[in-house]
Motif scaffolding. Sequence first.
Motif, PDB file in Angstrom:
ATOM      1  N   ILE A 174      18.998  -6.837 -28.362  1.00 44.54           N
ATOM      2  CA  ILE A 174      17.844  -6.619 -27.539  1.00 44.54           C
ATOM      3  C   ILE A 174      17.684  -7.821 -26.311  1.00 44.54           C
ATOM      4  O   ILE A 174      17.576  -7.476 -25.256  1.00 44.54           O
ATOM      5  CB  ILE A 174      16.544  -6.254 -28.193  1.00 44.54           C
ATOM      6  N   SER A 175      17.836  -9.066 -27.207  1.00 44.43           N
ATOM      7  CA  SER A 175      17.858 -10.209 -26.074  1.00 44.43           C
ATOM      8  C   SER A 175      19.021 -10.281 -25.198  1.00 44.43           C
ATOM      9  O   SER A 175      18.614 -10.621 -23.929  1.00 44.43           O
ATOM     10  CB  SER A 175      17.766 -11.348 -27.119  1.00 44.43           C
ATOM     11  N   GLY A 176      20.110 -10.094 -25.635  1.00 41.79           N
ATOM     12  CA  GLY A 176      21.038 -10.083 -24.755  1.00 41.79           C
ATOM     13  C   GLY A 176      21.185  -9.018 -23.753  1.00 41.79           C
ATOM     14  O   GLY A 176      21.661  -9.299 -22.665  1.00 41.79           O
ATOM     15  N   GLY A 177      20.532  -7.868 -24.055  1.00 45.00           N
ATOM     16  CA  GLY A 177      20.554  -6.759 -23.012  1.00 45.00           C
ATOM     17  C   GLY A 177      19.673  -7.144 -21.868  1.00 45.00           C
ATOM     18  O   GLY A 177      19.619  -7.097 -20.619  1.00 45.00           O
ATOM     19  N   VAL A 178      18.217  -7.814 -22.313  1.00 43.99           N
ATOM     20  CA  VAL A 178      17.462  -8.197 -21.335  1.00 43.99           C
ATOM     21  C   VAL A 178      17.791  -9.583 -20.713  1.00 43.99           C
ATOM     22  O   VAL A 178      17.716  -9.570 -19.205  1.00 43.99           O
ATOM     23  CB  VAL A 178      16.312  -8.498 -22.358  1.00 43.99           C
ATOM     24  N   ALA A 179      18.475 -10.372 -21.278  1.00 46.50           N
ATOM     25  CA  ALA A 179      19.037 -11.500 -20.382  1.00 46.50           C
ATOM     26  C   ALA A 179      19.998 -10.955 -19.365  1.00 46.50           C
ATOM     27  O   ALA A 179      20.048 -11.732 -18.336  1.00 46.50           O
ATOM     28  CB  ALA A 179      19.754 -12.656 -21.382  1.00 46.50           C
ATOM     29  N   LEU A 180      20.856 -10.229 -19.684  1.00 45.18           N
ATOM     30  CA  LEU A 180      21.718  -9.633 -18.620  1.00 45.18           C
ATOM     31  C   LEU A 180      21.095  -8.858 -17.640  1.00 45.18           C
ATOM     32  O   LEU A 180      21.487  -9.251 -16.238  1.00 45.18           O
ATOM     33  CB  LEU A 180      22.879  -8.543 -19.493  1.00 45.18           C
ATOM     34  N   ILE A 181      20.225  -8.044 -17.905  1.00 45.64           N
ATOM     35  CA  ILE A 181      19.393  -7.311 -16.760  1.00 45.64           C
ATOM     36  C   ILE A 181      18.825  -8.395 -15.924  1.00 45.64           C
ATOM     37  O   ILE A 181      19.032  -8.240 -14.477  1.00 45.64           O
ATOM     38  CB  ILE A 181      18.288  -6.497 -17.259  1.00 45.64           C
ATOM     39  N   LEU A 182      17.946  -9.399 -16.610  1.00 45.95           N
ATOM     40  CA  LEU A 182      17.377 -10.304 -15.513  1.00 45.95           C
ATOM     41  C   LEU A 182      18.113 -11.342 -14.989  1.00 45.95           C
ATOM     42  O   LEU A 182      17.924 -11.688 -13.760  1.00 45.95           O
ATOM     43  CB  LEU A 182      16.489 -11.361 -16.436  1.00 45.95           C
ATOM     44  N   GLY A 183      19.486 -11.611 -15.604  1.00 44.47           N
ATOM     45  CA  GLY A 183      20.307 -12.344 -14.816  1.00 44.47           C
ATOM     46  C   GLY A 183      21.052 -11.972 -13.750  1.00 44.47           C
ATOM     47  O   GLY A 183      21.379 -12.522 -12.752  1.00 44.47           O
ATOM     48  N   VAL A 184      21.199 -10.356 -13.865  1.00 39.52           N
ATOM     49  CA  VAL A 184      21.790  -9.784 -12.605  1.00 39.52           C
ATOM     50  C   VAL A 184      20.804  -9.503 -11.587  1.00 39.52           C
ATOM     51  O   VAL A 184      21.142  -9.574 -10.273  1.00 39.52           O
ATOM     52  CB  VAL A 184      22.293  -8.643 -13.307  1.00 39.52           C
ATOM     53  N   LYS A 185      19.439  -9.165 -11.991  1.00 34.67           N
ATOM     54  CA  LYS A 185      18.511  -8.406 -10.994  1.00 34.67           C
ATOM     55  C   LYS A 185      17.540  -9.348 -10.688  1.00 34.67           C
ATOM     56  O   LYS A 185      16.393  -9.099 -10.199  1.00 34.67           O
ATOM     57  CB  LYS A 185      17.975  -7.158 -11.709  1.00 34.67           C
ATOM     58  N   TRP A 186      17.602 -10.491 -11.140  1.00 37.37           N
ATOM     59  CA  TRP A 186      16.408 -11.891 -10.983  1.00 37.37           C
ATOM     60  C   TRP A 186      15.857 -11.647  -9.566  1.00 37.37           C
ATOM     61  O   TRP A 186      14.719 -12.009  -9.285  1.00 37.37           O
ATOM     62  CB  TRP A 186      16.880 -13.095 -11.316  1.00 37.37           C
ATOM     63  N   ARG A 187      16.930 -11.569  -8.587  1.00 36.63           N
ATOM     64  CA  ARG A 187      16.421 -11.746  -7.031  1.00 36.63           C
ATOM     65  C   ARG A 187      15.443 -10.585  -6.825  1.00 36.63           C
ATOM     66  O   ARG A 187      14.348 -10.448  -6.090  1.00 36.63           O
ATOM     67  CB  ARG A 187      17.577 -11.841  -6.224  1.00 36.63           C
ATOM     68  N   ASP A 188      15.801  -9.204  -7.396  1.00 37.56           N
ATOM     69  CA  ASP A 188      14.965  -8.179  -6.864  1.00 37.56           C
ATOM     70  C   ASP A 188      13.787  -8.295  -7.676  1.00 37.56           C
ATOM     71  O   ASP A 188      12.633  -8.126  -6.998  1.00 37.56           O
ATOM     72  CB  ASP A 188      15.736  -6.848  -7.484  1.00 37.56           C
ATOM     73  N   PHE A 189      13.656  -8.730  -8.841  1.00 33.82           N
ATOM     74  CA  PHE A 189      12.514  -8.786  -9.700  1.00 33.82           C
ATOM     75  C   PHE A 189      11.511  -9.936  -9.206  1.00 33.82           C
ATOM     76  O   PHE A 189      10.274  -9.742  -9.011  1.00 33.82           O
ATOM     77  CB  PHE A 189      12.344  -9.274 -11.273  1.00 33.82           C
TER      78      PHE A 189
END
Length: 276
Positions: free
Chosen positions: A140-155
């Motif tokens: 779970i944490s790996g998936g969350v970190a991956l999403i945030l790492g890729v899309k952090w500019r959008d968020f």
Amino acid sequence: MQELLLPLQFPFIQNAMLIVSLIAPAAAMLSCLLVLKGWSLMGDATSHAVLPGVVLAYLAGIPLIIGAFLAGLVCALGTGFITANSRIKQDTVMGVLFSGMFGLGIVIYTKVETALHLDHILFGNMLGVGVTELWTAGLISGGVALILGVKWRDFLAHSFDPVQAKMIGLHVGLLHYGLLAILSATIVAMLSSVGIILSIAYLIAPGAIAFLLTRRFSAMMVVSIGVALLAGVTGIYASFWLDAAPAPTIVLILTGMFLAALALRRLGERRIKGLV
């Protein structure tokens, strides 16, 4: 030297440090967005709201993480929907929903016979985690970190100005509810270690500390991850010698780090004023 390394020889200490290392990056990255967006209470509300989901999942014989995720998601999405479709402010909606769901969880827990330990649900069982909990937290944490790492500019754009984010072509609704889903998933990852109540510290404190020490968001995320890892590992190590529970010890260290960062920020501002 051997005495100082004594705690690291115990498998339960090793597992505790491992699960902290797994959940810290995702929680720290998410905390930066929660702090900037002003969603601190949202993390608190969602963490409390998973209790009825955990108890109902146990009664239904399904994995506890499924019940926790669904309950947290219902609270988070419900808060967003009610806020968007009423005159009530978001903090008021969150206060009503999370206290109601937390109360519901306590009532259900006290009315049924269950082998669940309420202390483990509320405060975590970091020294008792096994392979299943490690895999769950890691995936779970790996998936969350991956999403945030890729899309952090959008968020980040959505956090500062949703209107501007929509004007430049971002899917604001998807980002909004996606962030709520990520928040629920992160809390589920921390359920077996930090617990419901203390998970809020990991969701807020690292980002708040990094916010005081940095000026750029990218640096803020890096510092936040370092703070979360340092507090986690140090807290577990200190709890061994203090004969205290690891999760509260970690929270106390995070609190101390926040106060130290606040003092450093104030000192820096005074020096700048003095030069001017």
